[in-house]
Write an enzyme that holds these catalytic residues in place. Structure first.
Site, PDB file in Angstrom:
ATOM      1  N   SER A 165      23.376 113.526  84.508  1.00 13.55           N
ATOM      2  CA  SER A 165      24.418 113.100  85.442  1.00 13.55           C
ATOM      3  C   SER A 165      25.671 113.951  85.307  1.00 13.55           C
ATOM      4  CB  SER A 165      24.746 111.623  85.248  1.00 13.55           C
ATOM      5  OG  SER A 165      24.786 111.279  83.900  1.00 13.55           O
ATOM      6  N   ALA A 213      15.966 102.003 120.604  1.00 10.85           N
ATOM      7  CA  ALA A 213      16.422 103.165 121.383  1.00 10.85           C
ATOM      8  C   ALA A 213      16.299 104.442 120.572  1.00 10.85           C
ATOM      9  CB  ALA A 213      17.870 102.969 121.787  1.00 10.85           C
ATOM     10  N   GLY A 250      16.401  97.148 120.783  1.00 18.66           N
ATOM     11  CA  GLY A 250      16.075  96.977 122.197  1.00 18.66           C
ATOM     12  C   GLY A 250      14.676  96.439 122.417  1.00 18.66           C
ATOM     13  N   ASN A 303      29.571 112.073  91.727  1.00 27.30           N
ATOM     14  CA  ASN A 303      30.390 111.601  90.605  1.00 27.30           C
ATOM     15  C   ASN A 303      31.810 112.161  90.640  1.00 27.30           C
ATOM     16  OD1 ASN A 303      28.397 109.985  89.706  1.00 27.30           O
ATOM     17  ND2 ASN A 303      27.739 111.281  88.000  1.00 27.30           N
ATOM     18  N   GLU A 325      14.820  92.853 121.913  1.00 29.45           N
ATOM     19  CA  GLU A 325      15.531  92.267 123.062  1.00 29.45           C
ATOM     20  C   GLU A 325      14.608  92.186 124.277  1.00 29.45           C
ATOM     21  OE1 GLU A 325      18.960  95.015 122.600  1.00 29.45           O
ATOM     22  OE2 GLU A 325      20.160  93.191 122.788  1.00 29.45           O
ATOM     23  N   GLU A 376      21.550  96.664 115.142  1.00 24.30           N
ATOM     24  CA  GLU A 376      22.529  97.615 115.695  1.00 24.30           C
ATOM     25  C   GLU A 376      23.857  97.643 114.946  1.00 24.30           C
ATOM     26  OE1 GLU A 376      20.681  95.501 117.334  1.00 24.30           O
ATOM     27  OE2 GLU A 376      19.787  96.450 119.086  1.00 24.30           O
ATOM     28  N   VAL A 422      15.965 112.184  79.368  1.00 25.87           N
ATOM     29  CA  VAL A 422      16.243 111.839  77.964  1.00 25.87           C
ATOM     30  C   VAL A 422      17.753 111.742  77.769  1.00 25.87           C
ATOM     31  CG1 VAL A 422      14.104 112.881  77.121  1.00 25.87           C
ATOM     32  CG2 VAL A 422      16.180 114.267  77.196  1.00 25.87           C
ATOM     33  N   LYS A 453      18.218 117.782  75.150  1.00 29.65           N
ATOM     34  CA  LYS A 453      17.622 118.288  76.386  1.00 29.65           C
ATOM     35  C   LYS A 453      16.954 119.641  76.129  1.00 29.65           C
ATOM     36  CE  LYS A 453      20.102 115.639  79.826  1.00 29.65           C
ATOM     37  NZ  LYS A 453      19.298 114.493  80.198  1.00 29.65           N
TER      38      LYS A 453
HETATM   39  P1  NAD Z   1      18.465 105.898  77.887  1.00 31.17           P
HETATM   40  O1  NAD Z   1      19.108 106.019  76.583  1.00 31.17           O
HETATM   41  O2  NAD Z   1      18.245 104.535  78.471  1.00 31.17           O
HETATM   42  O3  NAD Z   1      17.039 106.600  77.861  1.00 31.17           O
HETATM   43  C1  NAD Z   1      16.789 107.825  77.266  1.00 31.17           C
HETATM   44  C2  NAD Z   1      15.363 107.804  76.773  1.00 31.17           C
HETATM   45  O4  NAD Z   1      15.025 109.102  76.336  1.00 31.17           O
HETATM   46  C3  NAD Z   1      15.122 106.852  75.599  1.00 31.17           C
HETATM   47  O5  NAD Z   1      14.040 105.994  75.902  1.00 31.17           O
HETATM   48  C4  NAD Z   1      14.783 107.786  74.459  1.00 31.17           C
HETATM   49  O6  NAD Z   1      13.867 107.220  73.546  1.00 31.17           O
HETATM   50  C5  NAD Z   1      14.200 108.957  75.206  1.00 31.17           C
HETATM   51  N1  NAD Z   1      14.225 110.186  74.421  1.00 31.17           N
HETATM   52  C6  NAD Z   1      15.234 110.688  73.694  1.00 31.17           C
HETATM   53  N2  NAD Z   1      14.843 111.824  73.085  1.00 31.17           N
HETATM   54  C7  NAD Z   1      13.553 112.031  73.438  1.00 31.17           C
HETATM   55  C8  NAD Z   1      12.594 113.031  73.129  1.00 31.17           C
HETATM   56  N3  NAD Z   1      12.900 114.031  72.323  1.00 31.17           N
HETATM   57  N4  NAD Z   1      11.369 112.941  73.687  1.00 31.17           N
HETATM   58  C9  NAD Z   1      11.064 111.907  74.505  1.00 31.17           C
HETATM   59  N5  NAD Z   1      11.922 110.938  74.806  1.00 31.17           N
HETATM   60  C10 NAD Z   1      13.153 111.002  74.293  1.00 31.17           C
HETATM   61  O7  NAD Z   1      19.328 106.811  78.901  1.00 31.17           O
HETATM   62  P2  NAD Z   1      19.429 106.750  80.477  1.00 31.17           P
HETATM   63  O8  NAD Z   1      20.602 105.936  80.852  1.00 31.17           O
HETATM   64  O9  NAD Z   1      18.105 106.446  81.041  1.00 31.17           O
HETATM   65  O10 NAD Z   1      19.810 108.253  80.824  1.00 31.17           O
HETATM   66  C11 NAD Z   1      18.852 109.271  80.807  1.00 31.17           C
HETATM   67  C12 NAD Z   1      19.392 110.468  81.583  1.00 31.17           C
HETATM   68  O11 NAD Z   1      19.686 110.062  82.915  1.00 31.17           O
HETATM   69  C13 NAD Z   1      20.663 111.042  81.033  1.00 31.17           C
HETATM   70  O12 NAD Z   1      20.639 112.428  81.207  1.00 31.17           O
HETATM   71  C14 NAD Z   1      21.738 110.419  81.908  1.00 31.17           C
HETATM   72  O13 NAD Z   1      22.906 111.175  81.975  1.00 31.17           O
HETATM   73  C15 NAD Z   1      21.032 110.391  83.220  1.00 31.17           C
HETATM   74  N6  NAD Z   1      21.546 109.428  84.201  1.00 31.17           N
HETATM   75  C16 NAD Z   1      21.902 108.182  83.786  1.00 31.17           C
HETATM   76  C17 NAD Z   1      22.376 107.282  84.737  1.00 31.17           C
HETATM   77  C18 NAD Z   1      22.730 105.886  84.319  1.00 31.17           C
HETATM   78  O14 NAD Z   1      23.301 105.152  85.146  1.00 31.17           O
HETATM   79  N7  NAD Z   1      22.390 105.450  83.130  1.00 31.17           N
HETATM   80  C19 NAD Z   1      22.473 107.658  86.073  1.00 31.17           C
HETATM   81  C20 NAD Z   1      22.063 108.935  86.464  1.00 31.17           C
HETATM   82  C21 NAD Z   1      21.605 109.812  85.499  1.00 31.17           C
END
Ligand code: NAD
Length: 740
Positions: free
Chosen positions: A443, A68, A127, A514, A130, A152, A414, A421
């Site tokens: 995050s 539907a 539907g 979050n 069905e 549904e 990263v 970052k």
């Molecule tokens: P992680 O530690 O598993 O991975 C991070 C990666 O970044 C590693 O492989 C590391 O070698 C690489 N890294 C670090 N410095 C670097 C550089 N200078 N150049 C290139 N690579 C580099 O972490 P993650 O859990 O994947 O988290 C990554 C991002 O995602 C964070 O910002 C985190 O807050 C966000 N995040 C995580 C989740 C979660 O559930 N883990 C959920 C949403 C967002």
């Protein structure tokens, strides 16, 4: 022959009419008023035409039909509303007649005296399935794209066009219940094994196979219209039935906690329907459907999980005037847990990805994640070897930022560390083209702050994925203060390409999802501290409709991460930002007890090696004096969980972090499973009414603390009798929203 807008009819030399359903201005066939009127006429016409010996019904599109359409569903809600206001005495009869339209048209087909065969060439839902079940023969094409379902229940209603009566007359009642109460997809093989279709044919031979069924003398009478018919599962009142029915209600109760009246209605329709003649069964179904359509659950779930979800997926928040962008290459920097997942979903969408990490080893490890998903997929028959290889060929691991020079979008994943970052942002920007969009998957770190590291803050945006990336359907797109419409459009086009649902939010600490989920976990800390038995905390949350208890969820995200978040909040906003008792609890778990969550096998739960099952950590109840469980009001525990999340969602609306109630609702459901039967956190308030909700929160605040203080916005809405959808609804879908 009459011309129809949505159907084409070709009758061959054997007198078999082939009806091809192909709606001119839609990518998928759906039922609407016009289609039903045309189909009704077609049945009359073909029955009256002596030259026609039988009918094959198929689709001219790659899919069969989605069921539907929106206008039909919202039309039903409008009728419910209008009729109830006009004349409550006659309203129920009008609604009853309306909801039976499809059902009785399908019945007309199966009793028309000529054999009908449905030739299912692609996805066949609701539907449309069905309708197929009402045909005397059913054949499906043997292709991975062919799926059949009666889904549904997922949007708060149930199969109301004969599904609950025909399925248990074709297959045993247990499988019938399982299929309809979960809305699961069936592939042709499974559908045939269940007895729901007769044949599976090579796609090219679909129509000839369907026609052959008629030529071979298919009887134009359904089994249940024959004398002496017996349902495959046996009668309800039998030894077999006695095994099934008591258990079925108990299982349904366990799975739904009584929150889904539509699922319960399926059980009732099947149970009652199997005891009466078929047409009486159809009337029973019609009567339950009339009732279910008027439940708050149906209203709220259809609005959020059907209407809003579709609107958001179609780009409801995409800025106007910017041409759709087809991404030719995406860069992912950081090949860890999240980056590896992002690379996978991007390649799955057919977009080439360069996956960068500090060195080749780390980058290769990131790609290995995709290799393992593909390998499992091939083993389980979910994908083919060729498709898997093609996907993997799109991911190029690298340690050289220069490989990003032709990327249209770069996503950074990263470490969650401002300095890391910053360095990475600068390194990326040294190589990417000026028009490329830069997205951070942070995050917690506000996007506006991170954008200060960028030379092009207009092109800087947040795309927050949830873990595990390949399973979670939500992405939260975060706008920094300077983020441009172009960056938003690109982010939305990317999210659409990877087939996830976006919500667009403004920048704040914790963004939207979050912030809300933290409230859920915090309330469980409060309950632990008050001495509510841990099992009661978990169970009451599930009874409220949450898929995962808060303590279990905390274990999944890791308790040391909670500690990090609490400490970061103190560092950034001072001691007052957190409850010291929460800090003490989490510090004790992590630092004294070494309990980090599932990741080290010890958290609020213990995780023994298989075949052991996870169970609450027995010592947990020794941390605080326990209350007498029999004196605790479970309904109040349930209210606390839903209210604390809903209040946070309301605060984000007041602060302008979320601007559209659809996004708050969808974000809470897809982000962490907020009781889907409510339609999401804001629908929960709207359905209860702001005044009643505020009164409930006042009472909770008196007993449990300031986390239940209603924001000014809600107090004002309560005074004026407003709803979120009424106050903040956007004009483009005001009509559908008002109807729902
Ligand atoms: P992680 O530690 O598993 O991975 C991070 C990666 O970044 C590693 O492989 C590391 O070698 C690489 N890294 C670090 N410095 C670097 C550089 N200078 N150049 C290139 N690579 C580099 O972490 P993650 O859990 O994947 O988290 C990554 C991002 O995602 C964070 O910002 C985190 O807050 C966000 N995040 C995580 C989740 C979660 O559930 N883990 C959920 C949403 C967002």
């Amino acid at each position: 022959m009459t011309d129809y807008r949505n159907f084409k009819i070709d009758t061959d030399k054997d007198g078999i009419a082939l009806i091809t359903w192909d709606m001119p201005d839609k990518s998928m066939n759906v039922f609407n008023e016009e289609v039903l009127v045309e189909l009704d006429k077609i049945v009359d016409q073909l029955v009256a035409d002596d030259a026609v010996k039988g009918v094959v019904f198929t689709s001219g599109k790659s899919s069969f039909s989605g069921g539907a359409d929106l206008t039909m569903i919202t039309g039903m809600f409008s009728t419910v509303k209008a009729e109830t206001a006009r004349n409550p005495d006659t309203a129920q009869q009008v609604i009853f007649d309306l909801v039976g339209k499809m059902s009785w048209l399908w019945r007309k087909i199966e009793t028309c005296g000529k054999p009908w065969v449905s030739a299912i060439n692609g996805t066949c839902m609701g539907g449309a399935f069905e309708l197929s079940l009402a045909c005397h023969g059913r054949v499906a094409a043997d292709a991975p794209s062919v799926k059949m379902a009666l889904p549904e229940v997922k949007v708060g209603i149930f199969p109301g066009a004969g599904g609950t009566q025909r399925v248990p007359r074709l297959t045993n009642a247990q499988d019938a219940l399982q299929m309809m109460t979960t809305g699961q997809n069936l592939d042709p093989k499974r559908a045939k094994a269940m007895g729901l279709i007769h044949e599976v044919a090579e796609p090219k031979k679909l129509i000839p196979t369907a026609k052959a069924m008629i030529k071979n003398g298919l009887k134009p009478v359904q089994p249940w219209d024959e004398k002496g018919f017996k349902a495959p599962g046996g009668p309800v009142w039998s030894a077999q039935g006695a095994q099934l029915w008591p258990a079925a209600s108990a299982i349904l109760r366990r799975e739904t906690q009584g929150n889904y009246p539509a699922a319960a209605a399926i059980l009732k329709c099947v149970f009652e329907g199997l005891q009466v003649p078929f047409e009486t069964g159809l009337k029973i179904e019609q009567r339950y459907f009339t009732h279910i359509l008027q439940t708050p659950q149906a209203r709220a779930m259809i609005r959020s999980l059907f209407i809003s979800l579709q609107e958001l997926n179609k780009g409801a928040r995409r800025p106007e005037g910017i041409k759709p962008v087809k991404l030719k290459k995406v860069g992912v920097v950081g090949a860890g847990f999240m980056g590896a997942g992002i690379a996978y979903v991007t390649a799955k969408a057919g977009i080439p990805v360069v996956l960068i990490d500090k060195d080749m080893d780390a980058a290769n490890k990131g790609k290995a994640h995709s290799e393992s998903i593909v390998q499992k997929g091939v083993q389980r028959g979910k994908t083919t070897k060729e498709a898997g290889e093609k996907l993997l060929s799109l991911i190029t691991p690298s340690s050289d930022y220069a490989d990003l020079s032709d990327a249209d979008l770069v996503i950074e994943a990263v470490f969650e560390d401002r300095e890391v970052k910053k360095t990475v942002t600068e390194a990326i920007e040294a190589h990417i083209k000026p028009s490329a969009i830069f997205a951070s998957n942070t995050s917690t770190l506000p996007i506006t702050g991170l954008a200060k590291n960028s030379r092009r803050p207009k092109n800087f945006i947040g795309i927050h994925f949830f873990s595990p990336v390949d399973k979670m359907m939500l992405t939260e797109i975060i706008l920094g203060r300077k983020t441009s419409d172009k960056a938003l459009a690109v982010a939305l086009d990317y999210v659409a390409a990877i087939k996830k649902t976006p919500i667009v939010v403004n920048d704040t600490r914790g963004f939207f999802v979050n912030r809300c989920v933290l409230r859920y976990m915090n309330e469980s800390y409060n309950m632990l501290i008050e001495g509510v038995p841990p099992a009661m905390i978990e169970n009451s949350a599930k009874m409220a409709g949450m898929p995962v208890g808060p303590l279990s969820l905390n274990d999944e995200v890791a308790i040391d991460l909670s500690l990090k978040i609490i400490r970061a909040a103190i560092a950034d906003m001072g001691e007052k930002a957190v409850d010291p008792r929460h800090l003490e609890l989490v510090e004790r778990m992590v630092e004294t007890e070494g309990r980090l969550g599932r990741k080290n096998g010890k958290g609020f739960y213990d995780y023994p090696a298989k075949p052991g099952k996870k169970h609450l950590w027995p010592e947990l109840k020794t941390l605080y004096d326990q209350q007498d469980a029999s004196k605790i009001d479970v309904q109040e525990l349930k209210n606390r969980f839903l209210a604390t999340i809903a209040l946070e969602a309301a605060r984000t609306m007041e602060e302008g972090i979320v601007t559209d109630p659809r996004e708050a609702d969808i974000g809470t459901i897809l982000g962490f499973g907020f009781a889907p039967h409510t339609g999401g956190a804001l629908s929960y308030i709207d359905e209860m009414g702001a005044a009643e909700f505020v009164a409930m929160c006042k009472s909770l605040q008196r007993k449990y603390g300031k986390q239940f203080k209603a924001p000014k916005l809600l107090v004002e809405m309560a005074e004026k009798g407003e709803t979120f959808y009424g106050r903040f609804g956007s004009s483009e879908s005001a009509a559908t929203r008002a109807a729902a």
